[in-house]
Design an enzyme around this catalytic site. Structure first.
Site, PDB file in Angstrom:
ATOM      1  N   HIS A 132       1.690   2.551  -3.367  1.00 26.69           N
ATOM      2  CA  HIS A 132       0.707   3.486  -3.936  1.00 26.69           C
ATOM      3  C   HIS A 132       0.975   4.901  -3.437  1.00 26.69           C
ATOM      4  O   HIS A 132       0.984   5.861  -4.203  1.00 26.69           O
ATOM      5  CB  HIS A 132      -0.705   3.082  -3.528  1.00 26.69           C
ATOM      6  CG  HIS A 132      -1.224   1.847  -4.184  1.00 26.69           C
ATOM      7  ND1 HIS A 132      -1.390   1.734  -5.539  1.00 26.69           N
ATOM      8  CD2 HIS A 132      -1.647   0.665  -3.657  1.00 26.69           C
ATOM      9  CE1 HIS A 132      -1.889   0.535  -5.832  1.00 26.69           C
ATOM     10  NE2 HIS A 132      -2.048  -0.124  -4.705  1.00 26.69           N
ATOM     11  N   TYR A 139      -4.161  -5.885 -11.387  1.00 28.05           N
ATOM     12  CA  TYR A 139      -3.469  -6.774 -10.454  1.00 28.05           C
ATOM     13  C   TYR A 139      -2.726  -7.877 -11.207  1.00 28.05           C
ATOM     14  O   TYR A 139      -1.633  -8.285 -10.799  1.00 28.05           O
ATOM     15  CB  TYR A 139      -4.463  -7.358  -9.453  1.00 28.05           C
ATOM     16  CG  TYR A 139      -5.212  -6.304  -8.670  1.00 28.05           C
ATOM     17  CD1 TYR A 139      -4.568  -5.557  -7.685  1.00 28.05           C
ATOM     18  CD2 TYR A 139      -6.553  -6.036  -8.925  1.00 28.05           C
ATOM     19  CE1 TYR A 139      -5.254  -4.573  -6.972  1.00 28.05           C
ATOM     20  CE2 TYR A 139      -7.247  -5.060  -8.223  1.00 28.05           C
ATOM     21  CZ  TYR A 139      -6.587  -4.334  -7.243  1.00 28.05           C
ATOM     22  OH  TYR A 139      -7.259  -3.355  -6.559  1.00 28.05           O
ATOM     23  N   GLU A 180       0.821  -1.209   0.000  1.00 29.34           N
ATOM     24  CA  GLU A 180       0.000   0.000   0.000  1.00 29.34           C
ATOM     25  C   GLU A 180       0.861   1.267   0.000  1.00 29.34           C
ATOM     26  O   GLU A 180       0.520   2.257  -0.643  1.00 29.34           O
ATOM     27  CB  GLU A 180      -0.956   0.002   1.193  1.00 29.34           C
ATOM     28  CG  GLU A 180      -2.018  -1.087   1.159  1.00 29.34           C
ATOM     29  CD  GLU A 180      -2.922  -1.028  -0.055  1.00 29.34           C
ATOM     30  OE1 GLU A 180      -3.045   0.051  -0.672  1.00 29.34           O
ATOM     31  OE2 GLU A 180      -3.508  -2.073  -0.413  1.00 29.34           O
ATOM     32  N   HIS A 223     -14.025  -6.286  -5.531  1.00 28.83           N
ATOM     33  CA  HIS A 223     -13.771  -5.446  -6.697  1.00 28.83           C
ATOM     34  C   HIS A 223     -14.933  -5.424  -7.687  1.00 28.83           C
ATOM     35  O   HIS A 223     -15.009  -4.522  -8.517  1.00 28.83           O
ATOM     36  CB  HIS A 223     -12.489  -5.907  -7.377  1.00 28.83           C
ATOM     37  CG  HIS A 223     -11.285  -5.763  -6.498  1.00 28.83           C
ATOM     38  ND1 HIS A 223     -11.037  -6.618  -5.444  1.00 28.83           N
ATOM     39  CD2 HIS A 223     -10.284  -4.854  -6.487  1.00 28.83           C
ATOM     40  CE1 HIS A 223      -9.927  -6.252  -4.837  1.00 28.83           C
ATOM     41  NE2 HIS A 223      -9.458  -5.186  -5.437  1.00 28.83           N
TER      42      HIS A 223
END
Length: 608
Positions: free
Chosen positions: A382, A517, A379, A507
């Protein structure tokens, strides 16, 4: 989660009305009106408007994700609707510049404006509102989902995920697997309508359907992109096939070949994951050489009682070792690190680049496990990407393509080698012999290689749904047909047309494209190989960590700073020296495991 603020942006009502002065005009007039400003002036104005829209919309989206109430549902729906209205008008205006000869940066900006939403809405205000409300409802239904055995005995999704990882009883696992999927049938009719409205919205942007629009965002035609994903899958499929064959054989010994036939698919509920997307939880059943080089990071985290913030600091320190800046103080003040006791939240891990990347946050419900630690490293990838491109104009604030955004943190995770973990005190000294390497690669393959077909098929299913190739009556059948074809997995119980198993994966109701992904798992190994070459690593690829290497970090940062300001092929070349995605790095990385699997599978009947 990439660019959360941008995807869900909105503004104050007065600002939107001022920006969208054509609202009351006839649609045909708005579509055909000649531009009143140059293309460069139009792009500059849109960037200024988008900056404010993103700030407002990001705040609404954050509150909805961290306070799931009826009130925040209203706020989130209004935010989506306001952004959708603004985006619809901006696209109409952008189309006025089609066919004009423009400089490359302006042309790219205008094209990206058209693709500035993952959920295009119809022009009709009532339909626009209906779609944004459905999207909000679907996300809320998933976030609040529970499996209830009785009125007073309900298990939330995050707890069920943990049980799927730890329980080994066949029937108990099946109960949890079926129980979680009870949240999805109420979504089915809403999703059918969502598809209709989203396709209508995509049509207003000149696309045949939403799937075609999603594929158009990869600097190649939709058909070329589909062919590209197929090419990459074929590069890695031999390794997946060997892994599937071996795992099926081992599970047959655990549960019996009556439950796990050795010539068919693996039952979907026994792979240690709610969606069978990653199989790392099965490692205790599949460890090639028991006890050799066990990387017991969990024990260290518990023994030293790492707090969620300390786990995040560990990840931050890695990025800083590459020469990247520390996270801003607001990150530590505003992020959600733990699940609050007093309210419902979306625990699904995500990274947020609010206020144009000036307000970085993560949203997680962190537990003291190595798996959670790797998610944190992912994370923050990102967040560092968002921080790197924050000085780009708003329309260029995004990954070179979706796979890039997901791959950054995954690339860093590959440098979490035993040597690195020992250096930062997360394990003691780890064995480095051949058996230890096979054990570690098996553990990694159960995560990343097992994931590849799942990463590809979710959007394959949605592309078919959006294109009308799969009708609502066949939603579930098509889902399981693809799971079988790509993944070699099937449900242990009958799943009928009244079920909606795709809705049990975040999702799908969350409207997050999944191909990113799949591409990220390809790119992370390609990025890693290039970084290791820059760092001057000698030896096997799997033994390389670029921790503390400023030269590799500088090259990495240069790629991140570009955002989506140029075609991804050019951005890729900044780090790798090539303009083509290449899955061969995966084969290079897992060469020891591939040899082991082929040896183990001799005499077995592989395939399904």
């Amino acid at each position: 989660m990439k660019n959360t603020a941008k995807l869900l942006a909105a503004s104050l009502l007065a600002f939107v009305l001022a920006a969208c002065s054509q609202e009351g005009a006839d649609d045909s007039v708005a579509e055909t009106a000649a531009p009143t400003e140059t293309a460069e002036e139009f792009v500059a104005r849109v960037n200024e408007e988008l900056k404010e829209l993103s700030r407002e919309g990001g705040a609404a989206a954050w509150v909805r994700a961290t306070y799931i109430t009826e009130d925040t549902a209203i706020l989130s729906s209004l935010a989506r609707e306001r952004y959708a209205k603004w985006h619809s008008e901006a696209v109409k205006q952008a189309m006025a510049y089609d066919g004009m000869e423009l400089d490359p940066a302006t042309r790219r900006a205008i094209d990206l404006i058209k693709l500035g939403t993952s959920l295009p809405t119809p022009d009709d205000p009532a339909k626009r509102r209906e779609l944004t409300e459905i999207a909000t409802e679907l996300t809320g239904m998933y976030g609040a989902g529970k499996y209830c055995r009785s009125e007073n005995d309900c298990i939330p999704g995050t707890e069920l995920e943990g049980l799927m990882q730890s329980v080994r009883d066949y029937d108990e696992l099946l109960e949890y697997w079926e129980g979680w999927r009870e949240i999805a049938p109420p979504m089915r009719d809403k999703y059918e309508r969502y598809v209709e409205l989203a396709n209508e919205g995509a049509g207003t942007l000149g696309y045949g359907n939403l799937g075609e629009m999603w594929r158009a965002g990869f600097d190649m035609s939709p058909d070329e992109f589909r062919a590209e994903t197929n090419r990459l899958w074929e590069q890695v499929k031999p390794l997946y096939d060997e892994l599937h064959c071996h795992v099926r054989a081992q599970l047959g010994e655990v549960y019996g070949t009556d439950k796990v036939p050795q010539d068919g698919p693996i039952p979907a509920h026994i792979l240690g994951n709610m969606w069978a997307q990653e199989w790392a939880s099965l490692y205790d059943l599949l460890e090639p050489y028991p006890g050799v080089s066990d990387l017991d990071v969990d024990s260290t985290l518990k023994t030293k009682n790492y707090s969620p913030q300390e786990m995040v600091r560990s990840a931050e320190n890695f990025y800083v070792s590459l020469g990247m800046p520390r996270l801003p103080e607001t990150f530590w003040e505003r992020s959600q690190f733990s699940k609050p006791e007093d309210r419902e939240v979306v625990c699904h891990a995500s990274a947020w680049g609010l206020d144009g990347g000036n307000d970085l946050r993560i949203k997680m419900c962190i537990k003291q496990t190595y798996d959670e630690l790797r998610v944190i490293y992912h994370e923050l990838g990102h967040n560092y990407y968002q921080g790197a491109y924050k000085d780009q104009p708003p329309v260029f604030q995004g990954g070179a393509h979706g796979g890039f955004h997901e791959a950054i943190g995954d690339t860093v995770v590959l440098s979490m080698t035993p040597g690195y973990l020992a250096e930062v005190g997360l394990i003691g000294e780890a064995e480095q012999n051949e058996q230890a390497v096979i054990n570690r690669q098996m553990q990694m393959a159960l995560d990343s290689i097992a994931f590849l077909p799942f990463g590809k098929l979710i959007d394959e299913w949605r592309w078919a749904v959006f294109a009308g190739e799969v009708t609502p009556a066949d939603y579930n059948k098509a889902w399981w047909d693809m799971r079988l074809a790509y993944h070699g997995i099937a449900p242990a119980v009958e799943r009928g047309t009244d079920h909606f198993d795709p809705g049990a994966k975040y999702h799908v109701p969350g409207n997050v494209s999944y191909t990113r992904y799949f591409l990220a798992r390809i790119l992370q190994y390609q990025f890693h190989r290039s970084l290791c070459e820059i760092a001057g690593h000698e030896g096997d690829l799997h033994s390389c960590s670029v921790f503390n290497n400023k030269e590799a970090g500088a090259k990495f940062w240069a790629m991140l700073e570009a955002g989506q300001s140029e075609p991804w092929q050019q951005t890729l070349e900044k780090l790798t020296g090539t303009q083509e995605m290449d899955a061969s790095a995966i084969i290079d990385y897992f060469a020891p495991l591939m040899a082991y699997l082929k040896e183990q599978n001799q005499g077995r009947s592989c395939g399904w």
